[in-house]
Design an enzyme around this catalytic site. Structure first.
Site, short mmCIF file in Angstrom:
data_model
loop_
_atom_site.label_atom_id
_atom_site.label_comp_id
_atom_site.label_asym_id
_atom_site.label_seq_id
_atom_site.Cartn_x
_atom_site.Cartn_y
_atom_site.Cartn_z
N CYS A 267 0.82 -1.22 0.00
CA CYS A 267 0.00 0.00 0.00
C CYS A 267 0.85 1.27 0.00
CB CYS A 267 -0.94 0.00 1.20
SG CYS A 267 -0.10 -0.27 2.79
N HIS B 135 -2.86 5.05 6.65
CA HIS B 135 -1.57 5.74 6.79
C HIS B 135 -1.65 7.18 6.30
CE1 HIS B 135 -0.15 1.66 7.20
NE2 HIS B 135 -0.17 1.39 5.92
#
Lengths: 348, 348
Positions: free
Chosen positions: B145, B225
């Site tokens: 990711c 994140h």
């Protein structure tokens, strides 16, 4: 009893910063804590009484409720101002600037904290960067925790001839550990809405030609801040030179992940194990074994104890404003010795 | 019933990524989800049954315990491999590489995920960056990711002629929202012990000449994140040019703090309001009104939904490996349309 050269100090605002400055003043051989002033009536100011500090009411109308709560009140702020050479204003953001006139009327040197604007005092202070320019001024402002750490570290690199420009990402704590009013546990990251965040320009109030940009965000923890820096070096340099620059600067301590100091909470646990008052860390803690230099850039991360890092700066600023000590290094060394500030926490 | 041009797909590992890829495959007009394979016996695989997916046992000895738990098992992984053109391996880190030989024996194209090493496949994939080089390969690896977002954004700038080099600080989530085994709520920040963190070099497995350094840390939240970037631009550029570069790149969506999207959790709430499956955000969400350009540098922050961002890449990688679609943009558009990927979430 008091030596005539002793600097008589008062604290207005006995909160997160004020109570720490009060303790630190008491540890200085050349200072006397005359008293502390506040408006609260609860455990916070009761602790000052238990420590044998003289307590004053910051507003006349608060004297009675404080006394009704069982606090022994020695007088009002005006009374305290009549007995001191310097006042450290640690009142909540925005109040300090309003208090300046009162301090001036009493001919008392005044220190504001970083929550106030630079314009309120016309001078912002970090001991290692600009102590001489604060000498015998009436007022100064000790910059905030994040700005203090930024100035300490970038000036350390600059003094070693290593700095071209610094770019930092500041991951701030959500709220202070003791708080429950303003913000609780979060489960998110909140970026600051403006880049640069205020800390970069704020560092330039101390060192005007510093090429610095900061990006800030609030994370979900409550214990201290973590900064991440990308620094363009002034030419080729080795990792060792950068580490050396930090080691030689005051109030920067190196820590190592390979010694088990792997996160913000490990450092704070270490402070408690060292017997530090309130577990405070006055130093900027730079991770020595994470610091990396590649070609013309240095990358490093450090921790800022937001409750503690400005305390030694406040002590030095008192000496500078009162002119009690004209040499920055002598004042810094005196403060460091009295508090027990270190260059590393393990070894030696 | 099935068109002979339909790509027959199987998923091995029905976890965080696998279940999302399974749903996404079902939405593609040119693909058929033949089945999913796993070893667990609990609610996670039961959900696949409820959704009408055929379930297989990833190991023969797991078939019996799965059936005893009431799961209708159609066969073993080997059986599934006999019926498909491509397998998406979403097994836990380290297992994917070991499965490659089995996939190869069955003549099935295989995609591994970012937890595996680049060396396991010799090819790492981000659709907009290197789709053509994956065409008709036997295997590829869809990068993680963080790496996917890094490649998407830096390649967007590079394609617009704006990129010299990128330096990023990656503030990772503590653990996934659904987890309670490995790590709970933390109250700290944990810097990664090495700079550069692995994401920078990992991005170079996709785009070898990318000048990128990443610094990473784990923060205390569980939801996605946040990255903060300091990018040296290839010459003078305006803020508008940088925003335009992001707007024109696929799978980057702009969000605005002044529209109330102020943190990671606001964006995820928005995804739920939009009716996204599982509240997923496949796009990199770049804060348009925080993005700043000063002289030769751009500063920006964006969010990475760590559970969702690689899903469209997996879909495109299936088309590339099978050669079903030779043109990257056509595949990207097809995937984006099927999933409902957007360039902004408000307006229009």
């Amino acid at each position: 009893m008091t030596d005539e050269n002793t600097i008589r100090v008062g604290i207005n605002g006995y909160g997160v910063i004020g109570k720490r400055v009060a303790d630190a003043v008491r540890l200085q051989p050349d200072m006397e804590l005359v008293g502390v002033s506040d408006v609260v009536t609860d455990y916070r100011i009761e602790m000052a009484v238990q420590k044998g500090m003289k307590v004053f009411a910051s507003a006349p109308e608060k004297r009675e409720p404080m006394e009704q709560s069982g606090i022994s009140v020695k007088g009002t702020l005006e009374d305290l101002l009549g007995e001191i050479d310097a006042v450290v204003d640690c009142t909540p953001k925005g109040i300090g600037a309003k208090n300046l006139e009162t301090y001036r009327d009493h001919g008392v040197k005044a220190l504001l904290q970083g929550g106030e604007k630079h314009e309120a005092t016309g001078h912002s202070f970090v001991a290692q960067a600009n102590y001489p320019s604060a000498l015998e001024r009436d007022v100064t402002r000790v910059v905030s925790c994040n700005t203090t750490s930024t100035v300490r570290t970038l000036v350390a690199l600059d003094n070693a001839g290593l700095l071209e420009r610094g770019r930092g990402v500041l991951v701030r704590r959500a709220t202070d550990p003791w708080e429950s009013d303003h913000s609780g546990i979060m489960n998110t990251v909140v970026p600051e809405k403006h880049i640069p965040s205020h800390q970069g320009p704020d560092a330039q109030t101390v060192v005007p030609d510093l090429d610095v940009v900061t990006i800030a965000a609030k994370a979900s923890h409550t214990q201290s801040h973590q900064h991440f820096w990308i620094v363009d070096l002034a030419g080729a340099a080795t990792r060792e030179e950068v580490v050396k620059a930090f080691r030689e600067a005051p109030r920067i301590a190196t820590v190592r992940a390979d010694e088990g100091i792997v996160a913000l909470n490990s450092t704070l646990e270490l402070m408690k194990d060292l017997g530090r008052p309130r577990g405070d860390m006055w130093e900027v803690a730079v991770w020595e074994d994470i610091l990396t230099v590649q070609e013309d850039q240095a990358y490093y991360t450090y921790q800022v104890d937001n409750q503690a890092i400005v305390i030694p700066e406040n002590i030095d600023a008192i000496r500078a404003l009162t002119g009690a000590e004209r040499d920055a290094d002598t004042s810094i060394d005196k403060t460091n010795e009295a508090l027990g500030i270190r260059r590393s926490f393990t070894g030696e």
